[in-house]
Design a protein around this motif. Structure first.
Motif, PDB file in Angstrom:
ATOM      1  N   ARG A  60      57.737   2.046  -6.738  1.00 29.54           N
ATOM      2  CA  ARG A  60      56.452   1.666  -7.328  1.00 29.54           C
ATOM      3  C   ARG A  60      56.430   0.175  -7.644  1.00 29.54           C
ATOM      4  O   ARG A  60      57.471  -0.466  -7.780  1.00 29.54           O
ATOM      5  N   PHE A  62      54.914  -2.732 -10.322  1.00 31.99           N
ATOM      6  CA  PHE A  62      54.382  -2.953 -11.668  1.00 31.99           C
ATOM      7  C   PHE A  62      54.097  -4.433 -11.882  1.00 31.99           C
ATOM      8  O   PHE A  62      54.988  -5.268 -11.726  1.00 31.99           O
ATOM      9  N   VAL A  77      44.639  -3.722  -9.843  1.00 36.11           N
ATOM     10  CA  VAL A  77      45.250  -2.403  -9.688  1.00 36.11           C
ATOM     11  C   VAL A  77      44.192  -1.298  -9.691  1.00 36.11           C
ATOM     12  O   VAL A  77      44.293  -0.326  -8.929  1.00 36.11           O
ATOM     13  N   LYS A  88      47.427   7.190  -7.165  1.00 36.35           N
ATOM     14  CA  LYS A  88      47.567   6.555  -8.468  1.00 36.35           C
ATOM     15  C   LYS A  88      49.021   6.616  -8.912  1.00 36.35           C
ATOM     16  O   LYS A  88      49.713   7.594  -8.680  1.00 36.35           O
ATOM     17  N   GLY A  89      49.446   5.542  -9.565  1.00 38.89           N
ATOM     18  CA  GLY A  89      50.822   5.466 -10.019  1.00 38.89           C
ATOM     19  C   GLY A  89      51.724   4.704  -9.078  1.00 38.89           C
ATOM     20  O   GLY A  89      52.855   4.366  -9.426  1.00 38.89           O
ATOM     21  N   ASN A  92      50.811  -0.466 -10.326  1.00 37.28           N
ATOM     22  CA  ASN A  92      50.532  -0.347 -11.756  1.00 37.28           C
ATOM     23  C   ASN A  92      50.460  -1.703 -12.445  1.00 37.28           C
ATOM     24  O   ASN A  92      50.932  -2.701 -11.916  1.00 37.28           O
ATOM     25  N   SER A  93      49.892  -1.687 -13.641  1.00 36.89           N
ATOM     26  CA  SER A  93      49.850  -2.891 -14.458  1.00 36.89           C
ATOM     27  C   SER A  93      50.208  -2.528 -15.892  1.00 36.89           C
ATOM     28  O   SER A  93      49.650  -1.593 -16.463  1.00 36.89           O
ATOM     29  N   ALA A 123      57.296   4.606 -18.397  1.00 33.46           N
ATOM     30  CA  ALA A 123      56.841   4.882 -17.028  1.00 33.46           C
ATOM     31  C   ALA A 123      57.976   5.339 -16.128  1.00 33.46           C
ATOM     32  O   ALA A 123      57.756   5.637 -14.955  1.00 33.46           O
TER      33      ALA A 123
END
Length: 278
Positions: A60, A62, A77, A88-89, A92-93, A123
Motif C-alpha cells: 500500500r 501512504f 487520494v 479503497k485502502g 492512503n493519506s 493501519a
C-alpha cells in the motif's frame, strides 16, 4: 539547513500595488513551479517506480502530511477509487489531526511527535508498504518522527519537500526536493509550495495508475459509474473501443458488467469487440 521557504518575498509594499500588478507578480512566481519540478524529474521517477513496485507486490501507499500539503494529498487520494476503480485502502493519506478534521486546519497538530506513527500502526503498516512524507519546510515533526520510525521498521520511505538538505529528506529512501524559492507572501507555503505539491500528486498518482493497468489507451476504463456524466463518458469509451454504433446497446452492455474494462473483457471473450485503441 537553508530555509528558502521562509526567506523574504521578492516583492514588497504589496498593499500599495494594483490588482493588475498583484496578479501579474503571482503569475510570474507560479511560472517557476513547473521548471522546479522539471529539474527533479529523475528523483520523481525513482519515487514513482518504488510506489508501483510496492503496489504490484500487494503493498500500500501512504501519504503523510500536515497543513496545506497534507490536505492536498487527501484530495488526491479521494479521487482514485472513482476515477480508476482502485480498491479503497490501496492508496492512503494520513493527515495530522485526522481526515475527519480536514476543514478545521489543525495546524498545531504538525508538532505532534506520535500521531503520525500511531496512525500508521493502526493501519497495519509493514515493510510491504511505502510511506511518503509531505512537508514544505522539510522539518515538520509530525512527518519527521513518523519517517524515522518507518525506517527503523524497514518500511520504505519517500518525501516531497521544498528546502535543501532537510531532516525529512535524510529519512527518505526516495527524496523529492522541489526548490520553488521564496513565497510571494513571505512564508506562505500554501502558494508555490502548494502548487508544486498539487502538480506532483497529479503526476505521481496518474503515472502510478497507468503503470498498474488502470488506464488503456488514454481512457479511464475502470471508472466507477457513479453519475450520469461519468456513465455517458464510459458509454462513449466503450462504443469507441468495441466498435459499437448504438448508444443504447453500449449502455446496456456497460451497465451489465459495471465498467468499460469488464465489458471489453467479456466482449473479447465472445469475439464481439471489433475495435480497440492502442
Amino acid at each position: 539547513m537553508t530555509s528558502i521557504t521562509e526567506q523574504s518575498s521578492l516583492y514588497d509594499q504589496l498593499e500599495n500595488r494594483s490588482v493588475e500588478e498583484l496578479t501579474g507578480y503571482i503569475n510570474q512566481e507560479d511560472e517557476k513551479v513547473a521548471a522546479a519540478i522539471k529539474a527533479v524529474l529523475p528523483d520523481i521517477n525513482k519515487l514513482i517506480t518504488a510506489i508501483v513496485d510496492k503496489l504490484k507486490a500487494g503493498g500500500r501507499m501512504f501519504y503523510l502530511g500536515a497543513g496545506s500539503g497534507g490536505r492536498l494529498s487527501v484530495l488526491d487520494v479521494i479521487e482514485l477509487p472513482t476515477t480508476y476503480g482502485l480498491p479503497k485502502g490501496t492508496y492512503n493519506s494520513i493527515l495530522a489531526g485526522g481526515i475527519d478534521r480536514l476543514a478545521d486546519a489543525l495546524e498545531e497538530k504538525e508538532d505532534d511527535l506520535n500521531e503520525g506513527w500511531d496512525a500508521l500502526l493502526k493501519a497495519g503498516i509493514n515493510p510491504g508498504d511505502i510511506v511518503v512524507g509531505i512537508s514544505a519546510s522539510g522539518t515538520t515533526p509530525f512527518v519527521l518522527e513518523a519517517l524515522k520510525k518507518c525506517r527503523a521498521a524497514n518500511v520504505t520511505t519517500g518525501c516531497i519537500v521544498s528546502n535543501p538538505a532537510t531532516p525529512i529528506a535524510e529519512q527518505a529512501d526516495y527524496p523529492v526536493v522541489v526548490i520553488t524559492g521564496p513565497e510571494f507572501i513571505t512564508g506562505s507555503t500554501r502558494m508555490k509550495c502548494g502548487t508544486a505539491q498539487k502538480m506532483l500528486f497529479d503526476m505521481i498518482s496518474t503515472t502510478v495508475m497507468i503503470r498498474l493497468g488502470r488506464v488503456e489507451g488514454n481512457s479511464m476504463v475502470n471508472v466507477k459509474l457513479i453519475n450520469d456524466k461519468i456513465l455517458d463518458r464510459a458509454v462513449k469509451i466503450l462504443m469507441q473501443k468495441a466498435g459499437i454504433e448504438d448508444y443504447a446497446e453500449a449502455k446496456s452492455i456497460l451497465l451489465a458488467h459495471g465498467s468499460v474494462k469488464a465489458a471489453m473483457d467479456k466482449l473479447n471473450s465472445y469475439g464481439r469487440a471489433t475495435k480497440k485503441n492502442n
